[in-house]
Scaffold this active site. Structure first.
Site, PDB file in Angstrom:
ATOM      1  N   SER A 174       0.829  -1.202   0.000  1.00  0.00           N
ATOM      2  CA  SER A 174       0.000   0.000   0.000  1.00  0.00           C
ATOM      3  C   SER A 174       0.871   1.261   0.000  1.00  0.00           C
ATOM      4  O   SER A 174       1.731   1.411  -0.865  1.00  0.00           O
ATOM      5  CB  SER A 174      -0.907  -0.075   1.226  1.00  0.00           C
ATOM      6  OG  SER A 174      -1.865   0.926   1.194  1.00  0.00           O
TER       7      SER A 174
ATOM      8  N   ASP B 214      -9.979  -4.873  -5.134  1.00  0.00           N
ATOM      9  CA  ASP B 214      -9.291  -4.058  -4.120  1.00  0.00           C
ATOM     10  C   ASP B 214      -9.891  -2.661  -4.162  1.00  0.00           C
ATOM     11  O   ASP B 214      -9.746  -1.945  -5.151  1.00  0.00           O
ATOM     12  CB  ASP B 214      -7.787  -4.020  -4.420  1.00  0.00           C
ATOM     13  CG  ASP B 214      -7.001  -3.241  -3.380  1.00  0.00           C
ATOM     14  OD1 ASP B 214      -7.633  -2.582  -2.527  1.00  0.00           O
ATOM     15  OD2 ASP B 214      -5.758  -3.277  -3.435  1.00  0.00           O
TER      16      ASP B 214
ATOM     17  N   HIS C 138      -7.747  -5.589   0.052  1.00  0.00           N
ATOM     18  CA  HIS C 138      -6.551  -4.762  -0.053  1.00  0.00           C
ATOM     19  C   HIS C 138      -5.340  -5.362   0.671  1.00  0.00           C
ATOM     20  O   HIS C 138      -4.246  -4.860   0.539  1.00  0.00           O
ATOM     21  CB  HIS C 138      -6.876  -3.373   0.526  1.00  0.00           C
ATOM     22  CG  HIS C 138      -5.752  -2.406   0.416  1.00  0.00           C
ATOM     23  ND1 HIS C 138      -5.197  -2.049  -0.799  1.00  0.00           N
ATOM     24  CD2 HIS C 138      -5.076  -1.704   1.364  1.00  0.00           C
ATOM     25  CE1 HIS C 138      -4.224  -1.167  -0.594  1.00  0.00           C
ATOM     26  NE2 HIS C 138      -4.121  -0.945   0.715  1.00  0.00           N
TER      27      HIS C 138
END
Lengths: 275, 622
Positions: A100, A224, A252
């Site tokens: 991320s 996601d 995610h």
């Protein structure tokens, strides 16, 4: 070890495991959790790699005495920390696995110090979470969405600040975790989380992509919310020498929801690597 | 509801919402309480991912925090969020969930949702209040830090001020690494006052800001640059040897000397630097600063734009100055002062036109001193009024002897310098008038020379005084023209008879195009406004012939004669009378105003191309 090395290790709650003489895999967590995020994938690496993970300043068990709001209001502070961890442990030829927002840091760190890194593994990455219609870039969100996120953080403020949330009375699904440990797992500091959320969702590293010389693997999840497929394709187009792999895992955080698939994809990529 | 078991009743009508989802949070079962509370039918929500019922902010937090926590720890407790109901309204809620093995062998998530409207409202208010309190605390901290900063820093340049420097020096002296000494460099800009006076305070401030930046970037990050006051800066740095400090001084001079443009005018700054180093005596900060200051004054006295190092064997210049002042007072009273006269000559005919009176001090131990050795001191102390009156008296008395009024004898004019203080002295006009009367001297043969700087100190007063003197018949000259940075247009406003072109431009004649252009423009400008041009410091025949070509009227300098005693001048006049014929005076006619303006503009341009802060100092030379 020097005082500096010890202080960096202490500050970022650095943990080192696996084979001491193995190649280095460094795990960098994203927004919303801490290094525990890697809890389920780490075992897949421990037999062959030296496994290093840490908490970003303001997350997990990092030492908040060193938290400076100014320094951590842009990616640069986090990138400097990441490089400081590498330097303190004298890590070379690092395989940096970054999730991320940490994928954004990884890209900036690789531009700043390409010689430190052998490969970048970008898990559910994004180049910018905010849509940019002028460039036809789809990030998935608007500025207003991010304001909503900040309000959600605020509404959870007291529960997080004092760890006041009650512990569930029965939890047959996670027998290995009990009591306090369960309560502290990926618990987020509400003050630093607010700053971190801003950095995560308002940073834009599109301009840095062309300068990355370290080969990268992009792991794109299905469904996601934070990284739509367009973003994965965009990164693949912009990062020279990158590999794009789609995971069946939804959501995610594939390292939590599908640790085995995630680990296999990474190991396979590293194995096929001729270098 | 017959046949309903207790369990079913508890599930369907519990005081909270119950939901079951699969491990991707897709709703597989939902109780009546939740449906009633949200207004959905069960067919609306079954098969729908639970996050779809959340606003985007909660959805993001769910994906980034609750989902991994569920997967890693197996539960989440009392997550605060909002559920969007069937009408689109948001309902505040608390969500608690555990993941557990489902009946089909997979994982299911068991969810409880409480309505929490008041609690959410209350908590958001508390957070907002907390933020306000933090903000106000941060503001007062910032204000406090700001005050502290203000007290220790100079507001113009942002550099530490005198107080800031004192605390830095104390710290540096205490923490000086072994083998290192603390060097203090006292940097004082040369002629800064002239820039301030002629270009205005804004330009002066801009200059100081630029110099501050330049000094800062010339100093290592371990060093400090402070501004004490006006044009005084101090650099503090750790050095190993004295040569490190002098190398730093060279570097500072170099950076200060780089040309800069202020208000369209190119300026070359220079500075005088005094260096002092800590020594074994355990020097404190104040002493160190004082030593650097003393060394700086010596650098200034040695001609500026250089550095000097504090020498403990040298006395304190402030004390030296006090002593010199006492000696000068005594010297004036006891007749140690002399007036010498430098002839000024008509360039075209080589005939003497007059002399400039120049004061000398026959010091009992130091020999014959030049004005540069004591005039500044006299001017600063106010002694200049007595000294100036004495020189005028001497010169007029002598002038009367050279002009006996005999027919056939060529008149010899006498020029006397006036300093700033003299010009602004309310008794000046009286002093001049009584001196002329006392010696029955023709006012037309007396010329008073005033520097541009003196004129611009107080232009209104100067205009009044000069107009009165002019009315008495006294001639007026602008001395050291071109070095005072004054606006050229004032030429038209003052009743001037002569323009004396500064020696720094004359010396460049023939070798420096810029100087030649300035001299040429000065001469044309003088003629355009109907006054004479006088060249100072003519030293070579080449300069003389160039000045002749350019049409300059009068010249003085070593090429003709050095300053002489009155007796020598008398002989010089006699010799001259034998060899040349007196010239008939040239009558100059002023040009129209627009022609003058054009020439002023030409000269401005020539000046801009010249390094204005270089050249001789605009110090009055009596």
């Amino acid at each position: 070890m020097s005082v500096d090395t010890l202080s960096v290790i202490d500050r970022h709650n650095v943990t080192v495991g696996g084979r001491p003489d193995g190649p280095v895999v460094l795990f960098a967590h994203g927004f919303g959790c801490d290094q525990n995020m890697w809890h389920r994938v780490v075992p897949f690496f421990e037999d062959r790699f030296r496994v290093v993970s840490f908490d970003h300043m303001g997350s997990g068990q990092s030492d908040l005495a060193f938290y400076e709001p100014g320094r951590y209001s842009t990616l640069d502070g986090y990138v400097a920390d990441l490089l400081a961890v590498c330097e303190a442990l004298e890590l070379r030829d690092v395989v940096l696995v970054a999730h991320s927002v940490a994928a954004m840091m990884a890209i900036k760190a690789a531009v700043a110090n390409p010689e430190t890194f052998r490969r970048l593994i970008l898990v559910a990455p994004s180049a910018s979470y905010i849509n940019d219609p002028s460039e036809s870039y789809v990030g998935g969100f608007t500025q207003e969405d991010i304001h909503e996120l900040l309000e959600s953080l605020d509404s959870n403020y007291f529960a997080w600040a004092a760890a006041l949330a009650p512990i569930v009375m029965g939890n047959p699904g996670a027998p290995e975790l009990t009591g306090e440990l369960e309560a502290s797992f990926c618990r987020t500091n509400p003050d630093t989380a607010r700053n971190f959320a801003r950095v995560t969702f308002l940073s834009d590293i599109r301009a840095d992509l062309k300068d990355v010389s370290v080969p990268a693997l992009i792991l794109q999840c299905s469904e996601d919310l934070l990284a739509p497929p367009e973003v994965g394709r965009y990164l693949h187009d912009q990062l020279a020498g990158s590999t794009l792999v789609g995971l069946k895992a939804t959501g995610h955080v594939p390292q939590a929801s599908a640790p085995e698939e995630t680990a296999r994809a990474i190991l396979q990529y590293l194995q096929s690597d001729p270098s | 509801m017959t046949g309903e078991t207790d369990y079913e009743r508890l599930y369907q009508q519990a005081p909270c919402g119950y939901l079951l989802t699969d491990d991707t949070w897709t709703i597989t079962a939902v109780n009546d309480t939740f449906l009633t509370w949200t207004g959905y039918r069960s067919s609306d929500v079954l098969g729908m991912p639970l996050p779809q019922l959340l606003p985007v902010g909660d959805r993001l937090l769910h994906a980034t925090n609750s989902v991994p926590r569920m997967q890693l720890a197996g539960s989440v407790s009392e997550v605060s969020l909002e559920i969007i109901d069937a009408t689109g309204k948001r309902k505040a809620a608390l969500l608690t969930a555990v993941s557990a093995p489902g009946p089909d062998g997979g994982t299911e998530i068991r969810v409880i949702i409480f309505s929490a409207h008041e609690r959410r409202k209350h908590e958001l208010e508390l957070v907002a209040a907390r933020r306000r309190a933090e903000e106000s605390e941060a503001r007062s901290l910032r204000a406090e830090a700001g005050l502290q900063h203000l007290a220790l820093h100079d507001s113009l340049t942002g550099l530490p001020n005198r107080a800031g420097l004192a605390s830095i020096l104390t710290r540096e002296l205490a923490e000086s690494p072994s083998g290192k000494e603390v060097a203090v460099l006292f940097v004082d800009l040369d002629h800064f006052k002239a820039v301030n006076d002629s270009l205005g305070h804004n330009a002066g401030d801009e200059l100081l800001t630029i110099v501050a930046q330049r000094l800062s970037s010339a100093v290592r990050s371990t060093g400090t640059v402070a501004r004490l006051s006006g044009d005084e800066f101090v650099v503090v740095e750790h050095v190993s040897t004295l040569s490190d400090a002098t190398a730093l001084a060279e570097r500072l001079l170099e950076t200060v000397n780089r040309s800069l443009v202020i208000e369209g005018l190119e300026i070359i700054c220079s500075a005088s630097i005094g260096i002092a180093l800590t020594d074994s005596d355990g020097t404190d900060g104040t002493q160190l600063l004082r030593h650097a200051d003393i060394a700086m004054y010596r650098a200034k006295a040695r001609g500026r734009n250089i550095w000097d190092v504090h020498d403990p064997s040298q006395g304190d210049p402030a004390a030296n100055r006090m002593r010199l002042l006492g000696e000068l007072r005594h010297g004036i009273r006891t007749g140690q002062l002399r007036v010498h006269y430098q002839p000024r000559v008509d360039i075209a005919t080589n005939v003497i036109n007059g002399v400039e009176a120049l004061v000398r001090w026959e010091h009992p131990t130091r020999g014959l001193l030049q004005p540069i050795d004591f005039i500044d001191l006299a001017e600063e102390s106010g002694l200049i009024r007595a000294l100036g009156a004495w020189v005028l008296e001497e010169a007029v008395q002598q002038g009367r002897l050279w002009n006996p009024g005999t027919p056939g004898c060529a008149p010899v004019g006498v020029a006397v310098n006036l300093s700033t203080r003299q010009l602004l002295d309310p008794h000046l006009v009286d002093t001049v008038a009584t001196t002329l009367t006392r010696h029955d001297f023709d006012p037309h043969l007396l010329t008073l020379e005033i520097t541009e700087t003196a004129l611009m100190e107080s232009p209104a007063v100067a205009l009044k005084v000069l107009t009165t003197l002019k009315a008495m018949g006294v001639g007026l000259a602008i001395d050291d023209f071109g070095t005072g940075y004054a606006s050229l247009t004032y030429l038209k406003d003052f009743p001037i008879d002569e323009l004396k072109i500064d020696r720094s431009f004359v010396s460049g004649l023939g070798s420096n195009d810029g100087d030649s252009a300035i001299v040429s423009s000065c001469i044309q400008l003088a003629h355009a406004v109907g006054i004479r041009a006088v060249a100072e410091g003519v030293e070579t025949d080449h300069q003389r012939s160039t000045l002749l070509t350019l049409g300059c009227d009068l010249a003085q300098g070593y090429h003709y004669s050095k300053p002489l005693t009155a007796e020598s001048v008398t002989r010089w006049i006699a010799d001259q009378d034998d060899t040349s014929n007196p010239s008939s005076p040239v009558v100059l006619q002023p040009l129209p105003e627009d022609a003058v303006d054009a020439l002023i503009s030409d000269l401005d341009t020539a000046m801009e191309n010249h390094e204005v802060m270089e050249g001789s100092s605009p110090v009055p030379t009596l």
